[in-house]
Design a protein around this motif. Structure first.
Motif, mmCIF file in Angstrom:
data_model
loop_
_atom_site.group_PDB
_atom_site.id
_atom_site.type_symbol
_atom_site.label_atom_id
_atom_site.label_comp_id
_atom_site.label_asym_id
_atom_site.label_seq_id
_atom_site.Cartn_x
_atom_site.Cartn_y
_atom_site.Cartn_z
ATOM 1 N N ASP A 7 -7.483 1.416 -9.774
ATOM 2 C CA ASP A 7 -6.212 1.994 -10.216
ATOM 3 C C ASP A 7 -5.253 2.193 -9.055
ATOM 4 O O ASP A 7 -4.034 2.246 -9.256
ATOM 5 C CB ASP A 7 -6.470 3.338 -10.913
ATOM 6 C CG ASP A 7 -7.257 3.163 -12.207
ATOM 7 O OD1 ASP A 7 -7.281 2.021 -12.727
ATOM 8 O OD2 ASP A 7 -7.844 4.135 -12.685
ATOM 9 N N ALA A 8 -5.796 2.330 -7.828
ATOM 10 C CA ALA A 8 -4.933 2.482 -6.653
ATOM 11 C C ALA A 8 -4.414 1.138 -6.155
ATOM 12 O O ALA A 8 -3.608 1.100 -5.226
ATOM 13 C CB ALA A 8 -5.697 3.200 -5.535
ATOM 14 N N MET A 9 -4.896 0.031 -6.744
ATOM 15 C CA MET A 9 -4.447 -1.317 -6.343
ATOM 16 C C MET A 9 -3.902 -2.056 -7.563
ATOM 17 O O MET A 9 -4.522 -3.005 -8.061
ATOM 18 C CB MET A 9 -5.616 -2.091 -5.727
ATOM 19 C CG MET A 9 -6.233 -1.436 -4.497
ATOM 20 S SD MET A 9 -7.567 -2.413 -3.739
ATOM 21 C CE MET A 9 -8.862 -2.274 -4.974
ATOM 22 N N PRO A 10 -2.766 -1.615 -8.125
ATOM 23 C CA PRO A 10 -2.270 -2.243 -9.361
ATOM 24 C C PRO A 10 -1.955 -3.726 -9.182
ATOM 25 O O PRO A 10 -2.003 -4.486 -10.141
ATOM 26 C CB PRO A 10 -1.008 -1.426 -9.677
ATOM 27 C CG PRO A 10 -0.612 -0.794 -8.384
ATOM 28 C CD PRO A 10 -1.885 -0.533 -7.650
ATOM 29 N N ALA A 11 -1.594 -4.135 -7.973
ATOM 30 C CA ALA A 11 -1.290 -5.544 -7.731
ATOM 31 C C ALA A 11 -2.501 -6.308 -7.198
ATOM 32 O O ALA A 11 -2.383 -7.451 -6.793
ATOM 33 C CB ALA A 11 -0.126 -5.664 -6.748
ATOM 34 N N GLY A 12 -3.666 -5.697 -7.206
ATOM 35 C CA GLY A 12 -4.859 -6.330 -6.679
ATOM 36 C C GLY A 12 -5.119 -5.939 -5.241
ATOM 37 O O GLY A 12 -4.292 -5.324 -4.569
ATOM 38 N N GLY A 13 -6.290 -6.289 -4.741
ATOM 39 C CA GLY A 13 -6.648 -5.945 -3.375
ATOM 40 C C GLY A 13 -8.126 -6.201 -3.145
ATOM 41 O O GLY A 13 -8.760 -7.008 -3.829
ATOM 42 N N LYS A 14 -8.665 -5.469 -2.173
ATOM 43 C CA LYS A 14 -10.055 -5.682 -1.762
ATOM 44 C C LYS A 14 -10.827 -4.379 -1.858
ATOM 45 O O LYS A 14 -10.344 -3.321 -1.423
ATOM 46 C CB LYS A 14 -10.100 -6.216 -0.325
ATOM 47 C CG LYS A 14 -11.496 -6.568 0.164
ATOM 48 C CD LYS A 14 -11.435 -7.200 1.552
ATOM 49 C CE LYS A 14 -12.820 -7.620 2.043
ATOM 50 N NZ LYS A 14 -12.767 -8.251 3.371
ATOM 51 N N LEU A 15 -12.006 -4.452 -2.442
ATOM 52 C CA LEU A 15 -12.925 -3.312 -2.526
ATOM 53 C C LEU A 15 -14.125 -3.610 -1.633
ATOM 54 O O LEU A 15 -14.792 -4.632 -1.797
ATOM 55 C CB LEU A 15 -13.375 -3.093 -3.971
ATOM 56 C CG LEU A 15 -14.361 -1.942 -4.189
ATOM 57 C CD1 LEU A 15 -13.658 -0.604 -4.034
ATOM 58 C CD2 LEU A 15 -15.001 -2.033 -5.569
ATOM 59 N N MET A 16 -14.380 -2.737 -0.678
ATOM 60 C CA MET A 16 -15.474 -2.921 0.282
ATOM 61 C C MET A 16 -16.553 -1.882 0.026
ATOM 62 O O MET A 16 -16.267 -0.683 -0.062
ATOM 63 C CB MET A 16 -14.955 -2.791 1.712
ATOM 64 C CG MET A 16 -16.042 -2.820 2.772
ATOM 65 S SD MET A 16 -16.900 -4.413 2.872
ATOM 66 C CE MET A 16 -15.645 -5.385 3.695
ATOM 67 N N LEU A 17 -17.815 -2.342 -0.101
ATOM 68 C CA LEU A 17 -18.980 -1.472 -0.254
ATOM 69 C C LEU A 17 -19.827 -1.592 1.006
ATOM 70 O O LEU A 17 -20.182 -2.698 1.423
ATOM 71 C CB LEU A 17 -19.799 -1.879 -1.476
ATOM 72 C CG LEU A 17 -19.049 -1.892 -2.820
ATOM 73 C CD1 LEU A 17 -19.950 -2.434 -3.917
ATOM 74 C CD2 LEU A 17 -18.553 -0.505 -3.176
ATOM 75 N N GLU A 18 -20.152 -0.442 1.630
ATOM 76 C CA GLU A 18 -20.904 -0.448 2.879
ATOM 77 C C GLU A 18 -22.072 0.515 2.793
ATOM 78 O O GLU A 18 -22.011 1.529 2.086
ATOM 79 C CB GLU A 18 -20.003 -0.030 4.055
ATOM 80 C CG GLU A 18 -18.767 -0.883 4.253
ATOM 81 C CD GLU A 18 -17.891 -0.313 5.351
ATOM 82 O OE1 GLU A 18 -18.334 -0.268 6.510
ATOM 83 O OE2 GLU A 18 -16.765 0.111 5.038
ATOM 84 N N THR A 19 -23.138 0.222 3.521
ATOM 85 C CA THR A 19 -24.258 1.148 3.685
ATOM 86 C C THR A 19 -24.641 1.195 5.158
ATOM 87 O O THR A 19 -24.484 0.215 5.892
ATOM 88 C CB THR A 19 -25.484 0.710 2.856
ATOM 89 O OG1 THR A 19 -25.920 -0.568 3.308
ATOM 90 C CG2 THR A 19 -25.157 0.656 1.380
#
Length: 822
Positions: A569-581
């Motif tokens: 929802d914070a990227m209405p125009a699209g973007g990148k989601l990064m998952l890290e451990t």
């Protein structure tokens, strides 16, 4: 033609009070009185307390802000003082090493706001002062009263640190007599840091504070260094705080002297210097003076909001203590009441005009309404008189002051004989129905005593269970099936809402297990891609050696989904989601900076996006329940609240890092699993509902839920014995009834809860199997957010399929000796 008695009725109409006139005057009077009472009640019961509450909240917020800025000066200076002591012990700074001391201390002087000078002095009286002149210029003062007497050497430097002046001046200065050096000499240990009381600096004439440390130099001399802070640096941020339009903030010593001045157009650089360390009464800030006197007369209560009157204005004031470095100071916050309310003198007039306008509108409405009501009654009265004269002859002697009602009563009495029996039957039936409805309603009200979540989940249990039966029954009717589906979705949404509320309140039972975090994140990423859409790229950076975490895997998956949806929802125009451990170790410094975390090893999971970022003004509110920046209907405001509650209940820590325009990172820190923690169970595929022939004792204080559970168990082939409390259940066991499973609610009225009942039942009948159920958990079967070992819990609300599977699971359990167990 009108009959004689009808003519008499019409004649009496002219002499009595008409219903139309009564409705007009009564309606206007009633509405006017109601408006006045409401206006007075709103002002005294809601508006004034709300204004005071708002004033207390804003004053507290300003005090917190000023406290943080104020204490940050002490923390920053003390860190520098410790570093100076280390340099002194190593001989890097000393009165004999001017160039080395300048090289180390000048960059600190230039780059650290708040510190204006450093003074290094030894016990033989020799001193070196490194002080700022402003505009980038600075100077050294070198004094040695035992050798040079009252003459000091002054070396001046320009912005580029080049010497522009070197001269001798008279100076009656002996560092050994200054407050900061005397304080250093009196310190019990060399590793202490001492803050002086506010005093006047000799070199600049400025009032200030000094942080002092002491050490023994390599040549054996006792040496001290003072890090000086001008009080005008404190005034700079007290004058910048604007928590209301006209609000004032000041910092006072415990003796009532000005340490930080409030905003005032009269202050100049020179007047500020002269006003600092003066008593409040001498400042000429009348609201502050009046507030301080009132506060002092009240016994100096901390953090209490109170009102004072000054020059015809009402001011809200409060004094908040702050105790850095062992000294007590007071943050004074003041604001006129007009800053917190929308009602001023002119707006009171507007409000009065609105009340009068409402009264006029209500008057016209009453006239219109009375006309609408009275005219039909007049027509009905005339028509009833005709019908009555045609069919009935026996009059009713009913007195009435309203002409129309009196005439209508006479006409209706003429019809009474033919309709009396039917009317009696209808009235009797209506009265019975009313009493029945009233009895059912009172019974339902009487059940609502066990807590909102408990009762709400009880109702949802019945709805979710019976809707399955309803959906099967109307499967052949598309319209009714759609209605049943809507009911099912609404009930499911209600269950989800209570689940989220229980998650934030940390009342949900967790089942933490040894969980492979990397595997869980990979599975979550696989599920998230269709949910987030093609315009969101999901990437992951998982450490190979991540420890297993001790966490409830299903709740962790739900939390990652919530974070990912917020990121989308914070990227209405699209973007990148990064998952890290990653494996991390949170040290003591981090724990001190974040008071809700313990130092030690953690498994870190980070969810980052390239979205719009979170504004700093609302960053501290994102975990509040029902707080959302989304449009109405787009979010409940419980997603992050649920994540926060789950992490805290799991003995973890959560931190948000965000910058507007750059994105947001949410880091979850979870405790690592121990060697003996139970491994994560594989998710079992859903199996068909199985019934049985066993006998189940159902203990449930809520009648609707009890009857529903009994009916569902019987439909599955079981024999159900129903009990409404622990006493009835124990009586069944004492009678010797065959019972294979005790199915009991946890929260029940009376002296015994569900856990107490289970313990007593197992004591009386060893080997009895137990299955608990509850709309929310308490300390009866849950401790530290986790179900007690060996406890089976079916959380409300549940469906018929959930009930069937859990009953079979409970009946299949065995003790180490082959018997059943709880």
């Amino acid at each position: 033609m009108l009959q004689p008695e009808q003519v008499a009725d019409l004649g009496r109409m002219d002499r009595k009070w008409s219903i139309r006139r009564g409705l007009v005057f009564g309606g206007v009077a009633l509405v006017s009185v109601a408006l006045l009472i409401c206006a007075i009640g709103i002002y005294f019961l809601l508006y004034r307390p709300l204004v005071k509450q708002l004033a207390a909240s804003e004053s507290g917020r300003a005090a917190v802000q000023v406290t943080a800025d104020f204490e940050s000066i002490f923390v920053r200076v003390e860190a520098i003082a410790r570093l100076e002591r280390e340099w002194g012990i190593k001989g890097l700074i000393d009165v004999d090493r001017l160039d080395a001391s300048n090289a180390l201390l000048r960059p600190i002087l230039k780059g650290t706001s708040g510190i204006t000078s450093f003074a290094i002095a030894r016990d033989d009286g020799r001193e070196v002062l490194i002080s700022s002149e402003g505009n980038g210029r600075w100077f050294n003062r070198l004094t040695d009263p035992d050798v040079r007497g009252g003459v000091g050497r002054f070396i001046t430097y320009d912005e580029s640190d080049r010497v522009v002046g070197d001269e001798l001046r008279k100076t009656d200065y002996d560092a050994r007599q200054r407050p900061w050096f005397l304080a250093a000499a009196a310190m019990p240990r060399d590793d202490d840091i001492h803050w002086t009381a506010p005093y006047q600096f000799v070199s600049s004439g400025e009032p200030g504070l000094s942080a002092v440390v002491r050490w023994t130099a390599p040549d054996g001399h006792r040496t001290a260094i003072a890090s000086d802070v001008w009080l005008r640096e404190i005034t700079n941020f007290t004058q910048q705080v604007r928590f209301t339009n006209s609000g004032l903030v000041a910092i006072l010593t415990d003796a009532g002297e000005a340490l930080g001045l409030p905003r005032d157009p009269r202050w100049t650089s020179e007047t500020v210097r002269k006003a600092l360390l003066k008593p409040v009464d001498a400042l000429g800030v009348l609201p502050l003076t009046a507030s301080y006197r009132a506060w002092r007369d009240r016994g100096r209560p901390p953090n209490e909001i109170f009102q004072v009157e000054e020059s015809g204005n009402i001011w809200f004031a409060s004094f908040h203590p702050v105790r850095p470095a062992g000294q007590t100071f007071w943050i004074a916050t003041l604001a006129p009441s007009a800053d917190f309310g929308w009602v001023g003198t002119d707006r009171l007039a507007i409000g009065a005009a609105l009340v009068v306008g409402c009264m006029l509108i209500a008057s016209f409405a009453a006239i219109w309404f009375s006309t609408r009501i009275a005219r039909p009654i007049e027509l009905l009265s005339a028509e009833s008189a005709r019908i009555g004269l045609m069919e009935f002859s026996r009059p009713i002697n009913v007195a009435s002051s309203v002409d129309e009602i009196d005439a209508l009563a006479r006409s209706l009495e003429r019809m009474r004989s033919s309709f009396m029996q039917a009317q009696y039957e209808l009235e009797s039936k209506a009265e019975l129905e009313r009493k029945l409805v009233q009895a059912q309603k009172m019974e339902a009200v009487g059940q609502l005593t066990g807590g909102v979540a408990h009762d709400f989940n009880n109702m949802l249990t019945v709805i979710l269970g019976t809707i399955e039966i309803l959906k099967d029954g109307v499967a052949g009717n598309p319209e009714l099936s759609a209605v049943a589906k809507m009911i099912d979705e609404a009930a499911t949404h209600g269950a989800d809402l209570t689940h989220r509320l229980l998650a934030f309140s940390r009342l949900q039972p967790l089942q933490p297990r040894r969980t492979d975090v990397n595997a869980l994140v990979i599975d979550a990423a696989r599920l998230l891609q269709p949910m987030l859409g093609d315009n969101v790229e999901i990437d992951s950076m998982l450490a190979d050696d991540v420890w297993p975490a001790l966490v409830d895997p299903s709740q962790l998956s739900n939390s990652l989904v919530n974070l990912a949806v917020n990121a989308r929802d914070a990227m209405p125009a699209g973007g990148k989601l990064m998952l890290e451990t990653e494996n991390v170790h949170l040290d003591e410094d981090y724990a001190r900076a974040n008071g809700d975390v313990r130092p030690g090893p953690y498994v870190m999971i980070a969810v980052s996006d390239t979205g719009q970022g979170i504004p700093a003004a609302i960053r501290d509110k994102v975990f509040d329940p029902f707080f959302t920046t989304k449009h109405s209907g787009k979010g409940s405001g419980l997603g992050l609240s649920m994540v926060y509650g789950f992490v805290k209940q799991s003995n973890g820590h959560i931190k948000i890092y965000s910058e507007e325009g750059s994105g947001t990172t949410v880091r979850i820190y979870l405790p690592p699993a121990g060697e003996h923690d139970e491994a994560q169970l594989r998710t079992q595929p859903a199996t068909p509902i199985e019934g049985g022939t066993e006998t189940i004792l159902v203990v449930e204080d809520e009648a609707l839920v009890r009857d529903y559970v009994g009916a569902q168990l019987r439909s599955l082939g079981y024999t159900a014995i129903l009990a409404s409390n622990a006493e009835e259940a124990l009586a069944c066991i004492d009678r010797g009834d065959a019972v294979d499973l005790l199915f009991t609610d946890v929260i029940m009225p009376g002296i015994m809860n569900g856990r107490d009942l289970a313990d007593e039942a197992v004591r009386r009948r060893p080997g009895l199997k137990v299955l608990f159920t509850s709309g929310y958990t308490d300390n009866a079967i849950v401790h530290h957010g986790r179900l007690d070992p060996g406890v089976l819990l079916l959380a409300k609300p549940y469906r018929r399929s959930d009930l069937g599977r859990m009953v079979r699971t409970a009946l299949a359990r065995r003790t180490p000796h082959g018997d059943t167990a709880t």
